[in-house]
Enzyme design. Structure first.
Site, PDB file in Angstrom:
ATOM      1  N   HIS A 280       0.728   0.741 -10.278  1.00 45.15           N
ATOM      2  CA  HIS A 280      -0.198  -0.047  -9.450  1.00 45.15           C
ATOM      3  C   HIS A 280      -0.884  -1.144 -10.271  1.00 45.15           C
ATOM      4  O   HIS A 280      -2.103  -1.329 -10.204  1.00 45.15           O
ATOM      5  CB  HIS A 280      -1.260   0.851  -8.802  1.00 45.15           C
ATOM      6  CG  HIS A 280      -1.843   0.249  -7.543  1.00 45.15           C
ATOM      7  ND1 HIS A 280      -2.381   1.006  -6.534  1.00 45.15           N
ATOM      8  CD2 HIS A 280      -1.981  -1.051  -7.148  1.00 45.15           C
ATOM      9  CE1 HIS A 280      -2.825   0.212  -5.574  1.00 45.15           C
ATOM     10  NE2 HIS A 280      -2.599  -1.046  -5.927  1.00 45.15           N
TER      11      HIS A 280
ATOM     12  N   ARG B 110       0.843  -1.192   0.000  1.00 41.30           N
ATOM     13  CA  ARG B 110       0.000   0.000   0.000  1.00 41.30           C
ATOM     14  C   ARG B 110       0.881   1.245   0.000  1.00 41.30           C
ATOM     15  O   ARG B 110       1.873   1.331   0.722  1.00 41.30           O
ATOM     16  CB  ARG B 110      -0.917   0.004   1.227  1.00 41.30           C
ATOM     17  CG  ARG B 110      -2.058  -1.011   1.126  1.00 41.30           C
ATOM     18  CD  ARG B 110      -3.051  -0.586   0.051  1.00 41.30           C
ATOM     19  NE  ARG B 110      -4.112  -1.542  -0.152  1.00 41.30           N
ATOM     20  CZ  ARG B 110      -4.140  -2.447  -1.128  1.00 41.30           C
ATOM     21  NH1 ARG B 110      -3.109  -2.540  -1.952  1.00 41.30           N
ATOM     22  NH2 ARG B 110      -5.164  -3.240  -1.277  1.00 41.30           N
TER      23      ARG B 110
END
Length: 319
Positions: A282, A234
């Site tokens: 991502h 994250r």
């Protein structure tokens, strides 16, 4: 039309793909796709199941009678912080394809740093026949932080490639043939690590976890010279300014980052200009939509037949 309430879908990725799959998904009850403009203002009070990824902030006000929440990805942090989160089971997305994709990315990044791929790229641009003599994988220790489904698979794949692998998790996990550490052993774990792989979920405890203090505890003088930081967990678990400072100051030898504090990564962010940093948008382990919807259908079927749900989130731990 089915008498069963439709499944509520609020997924902030690939709207065209989601709309296409929803034409045949949930055939026994149908769905409400909040990405469809025609659903604006629609009454959601009858919905019992919701499939969510970065949902609208007022969703739980509009859908007050949910029985289960399904995450559209492996993480749940975008759901856990929403106001009005109901006290119902939350189910993570766990899928073979997502797990394999993540391990592929982690292994690839470790190998690129091992074999100095950036150096080869520069030699190619400069048309230099510059042979290198990198270490082999067995000379390095890769420390994997986060030993859930994704982390354990990455550990197995890295060991196949010959790396020495150790693991860390908040509470100790036993993995065959792997030295593991818990919270009390963090400093010892870091001191043995040449390549740090971050796969931790985002919780209040892990926010800003990868910072200057942590980087300074990684092993210096190993086979790569300087340690390397790799993060596909994250973005808000890392302090990006500290990554930049650690690389510029010689504490880190490089990094591979798939997640960021702000996404997309702003064009003026200094990370873009660092030669020793690999950046991916991502997409290390994107959710494959067909598998995601099959997963939700299977979990609903389990629930309605009285079987226990799988991959439940621990509300206390936050993942």
């Amino acid at each position: 039309m089915s008498a069963r309430p439709p499944v509520l879908v609020d997924l902030k990725f690939n709207p065209e793909g989601i709309a296409r799959i929803l034409k045949t998904a949930f055939a026994d009850r149908g769905s409400i796709n909040l990405a469809d403009p025609e659903t604006k203002g629609r009454d959601l009070s009858a919905c019992e199941y919701a499939l969510l990824w970065k949902p609208d902030a007022d969703l739980f006000d509009r859908a007050p009678n949910l029985k289960i929440i399904f995450s559209g990805g492996a993480g749940v942090d975008s759901i856990m912080t929403l106001p009005g989160l109901p006290n119902v089971p939350i189910v993570r997305f766990v899928d073979r394809s997502l797990t394999v994709r993540m391990s592929e990315w982690v292994v690839m990044q470790c190998l690129m740093h091992l074999r100095d791929q950036r150096g080869h790229d520069q030699h190619q641009r400069d048309r230099i026949w510059g042979k290198m003599a990198p270490p082999e994988a067995a000379e390095l220790t890769v420390g994997v932080m986060g030993l859930g489904v994704l982390g354990q698979d990455a550990v197995r794949k890295l060991k196949v490639m010959g790396f020495n692998v150790i693991g860390w998790s908040r509470t100790k996990k036993e993995l065959e043939g792997v030295e593991t550490f818990d919270a009390a052993g963090l400093d010892l774990f870091l001191s043995k690590t040449d390549i740090l792989v971050g796969l931790l979920p985002l919780t209040p405890e892990t926010t800003g976890f990868y910072n200057a203090g942590l980087f300074g505890k990684l092993r210096q003088g190993g086979a790569l010279g300087k340690p390397v930081f790799i993060n596909a967990g994250r973005g808000k678990s890392q302090v990006q300014a500290d990554i930049v400072s650690a690389i510029e100051g010689g504490i880190l030898g490089g990094a591979s980052l798939d997640v960021f504090e702000v996404e997309p990564l702003p064009a003026n962010d200094p990370l873009w200009g660092l030669d020793s940093v690999f950046i991916t948008p991502h997409d290390a382990a994107i959710s494959e939509e067909n598998a995601l919807f099959r997963h939700v259908e299977q979990q609903i079927a389990r629930f309605e037949s009285g079987e226990p749900l799988q991959f439940l989130v621990d509300r206390t731990a936050g993942y």
